[in-house]
Design a protein around this motif. Structure first.
Motif, PDB file in Angstrom:
ATOM      1  N   ILE A 149      57.173  28.632  34.156  1.00  0.00           N
ATOM      2  CA  ILE A 149      56.542  29.530  32.927  1.00  0.00           C
ATOM      3  C   ILE A 149      54.966  29.689  33.016  1.00  0.00           C
ATOM      4  O   ILE A 149      54.588  30.839  32.920  1.00  0.00           O
ATOM      5  CB  ILE A 149      56.829  29.128  31.386  1.00  0.00           C
ATOM      6  N   ASP A 150      54.202  28.686  33.681  1.00  0.00           N
ATOM      7  CA  ASP A 150      53.084  28.710  33.764  1.00  0.00           C
ATOM      8  C   ASP A 150      52.605  29.746  34.996  1.00  0.00           C
ATOM      9  O   ASP A 150      51.552  30.319  35.106  1.00  0.00           O
ATOM     10  CB  ASP A 150      52.493  27.524  34.180  1.00  0.00           C
ATOM     11  N   ILE A 181      54.360  32.504  35.727  1.00  0.00           N
ATOM     12  CA  ILE A 181      54.489  33.654  35.001  1.00  0.00           C
ATOM     13  C   ILE A 181      53.082  34.103  34.016  1.00  0.00           C
ATOM     14  O   ILE A 181      52.931  35.335  34.488  1.00  0.00           O
ATOM     15  CB  ILE A 181      55.829  33.762  34.368  1.00  0.00           C
ATOM     16  N   LYS A 182      53.090  33.362  33.365  1.00  0.00           N
ATOM     17  CA  LYS A 182      51.575  33.862  32.751  1.00  0.00           C
ATOM     18  C   LYS A 182      50.441  33.810  33.557  1.00  0.00           C
ATOM     19  O   LYS A 182      49.707  34.838  33.369  1.00  0.00           O
ATOM     20  CB  LYS A 182      51.367  32.205  31.698  1.00  0.00           C
ATOM     21  N   GLU A 183      50.134  33.080  34.670  1.00  0.00           N
ATOM     22  CA  GLU A 183      49.052  33.244  35.428  1.00  0.00           C
ATOM     23  C   GLU A 183      49.405  34.644  36.218  1.00  0.00           C
ATOM     24  O   GLU A 183      48.242  35.488  36.362  1.00  0.00           O
ATOM     25  CB  GLU A 183      49.135  32.279  36.560  1.00  0.00           C
ATOM     26  N   TYR A 184      50.468  34.851  36.553  1.00  0.00           N
ATOM     27  CA  TYR A 184      50.774  36.139  37.312  1.00  0.00           C
ATOM     28  C   TYR A 184      50.418  37.570  36.295  1.00  0.00           C
ATOM     29  O   TYR A 184      49.908  38.319  36.726  1.00  0.00           O
ATOM     30  CB  TYR A 184      52.031  36.357  37.963  1.00  0.00           C
ATOM     31  N   SER A 185      51.023  37.276  35.029  1.00  0.00           N
ATOM     32  CA  SER A 185      50.815  38.313  33.930  1.00  0.00           C
ATOM     33  C   SER A 185      49.445  38.594  33.922  1.00  0.00           C
ATOM     34  O   SER A 185      49.047  39.813  33.592  1.00  0.00           O
ATOM     35  CB  SER A 185      51.613  38.116  32.866  1.00  0.00           C
ATOM     36  N   ILE A 186      48.784  37.529  33.458  1.00  0.00           N
ATOM     37  CA  ILE A 186      47.076  37.754  33.126  1.00  0.00           C
ATOM     38  C   ILE A 186      46.539  38.563  34.437  1.00  0.00           C
ATOM     39  O   ILE A 186      45.572  39.310  34.149  1.00  0.00           O
ATOM     40  CB  ILE A 186      46.539  36.209  32.954  1.00  0.00           C
ATOM     41  N   GLY A 187      46.781  38.169  35.663  1.00  0.00           N
ATOM     42  CA  GLY A 187      46.228  38.833  36.788  1.00  0.00           C
ATOM     43  C   GLY A 187      46.583  40.189  36.676  1.00  0.00           C
ATOM     44  O   GLY A 187      45.637  40.878  37.145  1.00  0.00           O
ATOM     45  N   LYS A 188      47.736  40.681  36.528  1.00  0.00           N
ATOM     46  CA  LYS A 188      48.093  41.988  36.589  1.00  0.00           C
ATOM     47  C   LYS A 188      47.568  42.612  35.152  1.00  0.00           C
ATOM     48  O   LYS A 188      47.096  43.991  35.322  1.00  0.00           O
ATOM     49  CB  LYS A 188      49.893  42.076  36.274  1.00  0.00           C
ATOM     50  N   ILE A 189      47.327  42.105  34.029  1.00  0.00           N
ATOM     51  CA  ILE A 189      46.748  42.747  32.904  1.00  0.00           C
ATOM     52  C   ILE A 189      45.075  42.946  33.207  1.00  0.00           C
ATOM     53  O   ILE A 189      44.820  43.920  33.052  1.00  0.00           O
ATOM     54  CB  ILE A 189      46.715  41.761  31.535  1.00  0.00           C
ATOM     55  N   ASN A 190      44.469  41.914  33.889  1.00  0.00           N
ATOM     56  CA  ASN A 190      43.288  42.448  34.287  1.00  0.00           C
ATOM     57  C   ASN A 190      43.030  43.419  35.324  1.00  0.00           C
ATOM     58  O   ASN A 190      42.109  43.944  35.239  1.00  0.00           O
ATOM     59  CB  ASN A 190      42.578  40.834  34.986  1.00  0.00           C
ATOM     60  N   TYR A 191      43.758  43.378  36.296  1.00  0.00           N
ATOM     61  CA  TYR A 191      44.045  44.549  37.259  1.00  0.00           C
ATOM     62  C   TYR A 191      44.009  46.021  36.584  1.00  0.00           C
ATOM     63  O   TYR A 191      43.405  46.709  36.723  1.00  0.00           O
ATOM     64  CB  TYR A 191      44.988  44.254  38.182  1.00  0.00           C
ATOM     65  N   LEU A 192      45.204  45.943  35.539  1.00  0.00           N
ATOM     66  CA  LEU A 192      45.364  47.156  34.672  1.00  0.00           C
ATOM     67  C   LEU A 192      44.104  47.652  34.059  1.00  0.00           C
ATOM     68  O   LEU A 192      43.939  48.837  33.912  1.00  0.00           O
ATOM     69  CB  LEU A 192      46.578  47.263  34.055  1.00  0.00           C
ATOM     70  N   GLU A 193      43.580  46.701  33.395  1.00  0.00           N
ATOM     71  CA  GLU A 193      42.103  47.024  32.652  1.00  0.00           C
ATOM     72  C   GLU A 193      41.111  47.395  33.585  1.00  0.00           C
ATOM     73  O   GLU A 193      40.417  48.401  33.291  1.00  0.00           O
ATOM     74  CB  GLU A 193      41.594  45.685  31.961  1.00  0.00           C
ATOM     75  N   SER A 194      41.167  46.994  34.678  1.00  0.00           N
ATOM     76  CA  SER A 194      39.982  47.379  35.577  1.00  0.00           C
ATOM     77  C   SER A 194      40.366  48.821  36.000  1.00  0.00           C
ATOM     78  O   SER A 194      39.304  49.744  35.980  1.00  0.00           O
ATOM     79  CB  SER A 194      39.615  46.645  36.744  1.00  0.00           C
ATOM     80  N   VAL A 195      41.556  49.114  36.502  1.00  0.00           N
ATOM     81  CA  VAL A 195      42.077  50.782  36.639  1.00  0.00           C
ATOM     82  C   VAL A 195      41.782  51.425  35.708  1.00  0.00           C
ATOM     83  O   VAL A 195      41.325  52.547  35.752  1.00  0.00           O
ATOM     84  CB  VAL A 195      43.606  50.352  37.255  1.00  0.00           C
ATOM     85  N   ARG A 196      42.278  50.947  34.389  1.00  0.00           N
ATOM     86  CA  ARG A 196      41.734  51.854  33.238  1.00  0.00           C
ATOM     87  C   ARG A 196      40.539  52.197  32.959  1.00  0.00           C
ATOM     88  O   ARG A 196      40.154  53.541  32.754  1.00  0.00           O
ATOM     89  CB  ARG A 196      42.460  51.179  31.911  1.00  0.00           C
ATOM     90  N   GLU A 197      39.776  51.449  33.083  1.00  0.00           N
ATOM     91  CA  GLU A 197      38.270  51.431  33.203  1.00  0.00           C
ATOM     92  C   GLU A 197      37.924  52.361  34.219  1.00  0.00           C
ATOM     93  O   GLU A 197      36.962  53.189  33.807  1.00  0.00           O
ATOM     94  CB  GLU A 197      37.453  50.174  33.186  1.00  0.00           C
ATOM     95  N   LYS A 198      38.286  52.454  35.390  1.00  0.00           N
ATOM     96  CA  LYS A 198      37.756  53.412  36.446  1.00  0.00           C
ATOM     97  C   LYS A 198      38.305  54.620  36.126  1.00  0.00           C
ATOM     98  O   LYS A 198      37.489  55.580  36.135  1.00  0.00           O
ATOM     99  CB  LYS A 198      38.433  52.846  37.732  1.00  0.00           C
TER     100      LYS A 198
END
Length: 108
Positions: free
Chosen positions: A51-52, A54-71
């Protein structure tokens, strides 16, 4: 006034071209490639057992999506400003419309 109108038309055409080229990057040309990438990501998530991870991977994806949204937001702001500038240019060009066949317009 004879030089201003063609100059504004030239600037307007260049900006319309830039908008066209910048929006061409947003077209999903390789839809099957994107589907394969999505299926690969789903398989990767299904392969996690801890589960850890999965959490780490999900947080990385969320950060990536946030940077794409900002761009994308910054690009949308730039495009909106250019469109407003183009509308202003078109209003100026329309308001300075002259008849080029008249004798005043052909005087050098």
């Amino acid at each position: 006034m004879k030089i201003l109108r063609p100059f504004l038309l030239f600037i307007s055409i260049i900006l319309f071209g830039w908008l066209f080229v910048s929006n061409a990057n947003e077209i999903n040309v390789a839809a099957t490639l994107n589907d394969a990438e999505i299926k690969s990501e789903i398989a990767k998530i299904n392969s996690f057992t801890d589960i850890d991870k999965i959490k780490e991977y999900s947080i990385g994806k969320i950060n990536y999506l946030e940077s794409v949204r900002e761009k994308n937001s910054q690009n949308a702001i730039i495009r909106t400003i250019i469109i407003l500038f183009l509308v202003l240019l078109q209003i100026i060009i329309y308001s300075t419309k002259t008849n080029f066949s008249s004798s005043e317009a052909t005087d050098f």
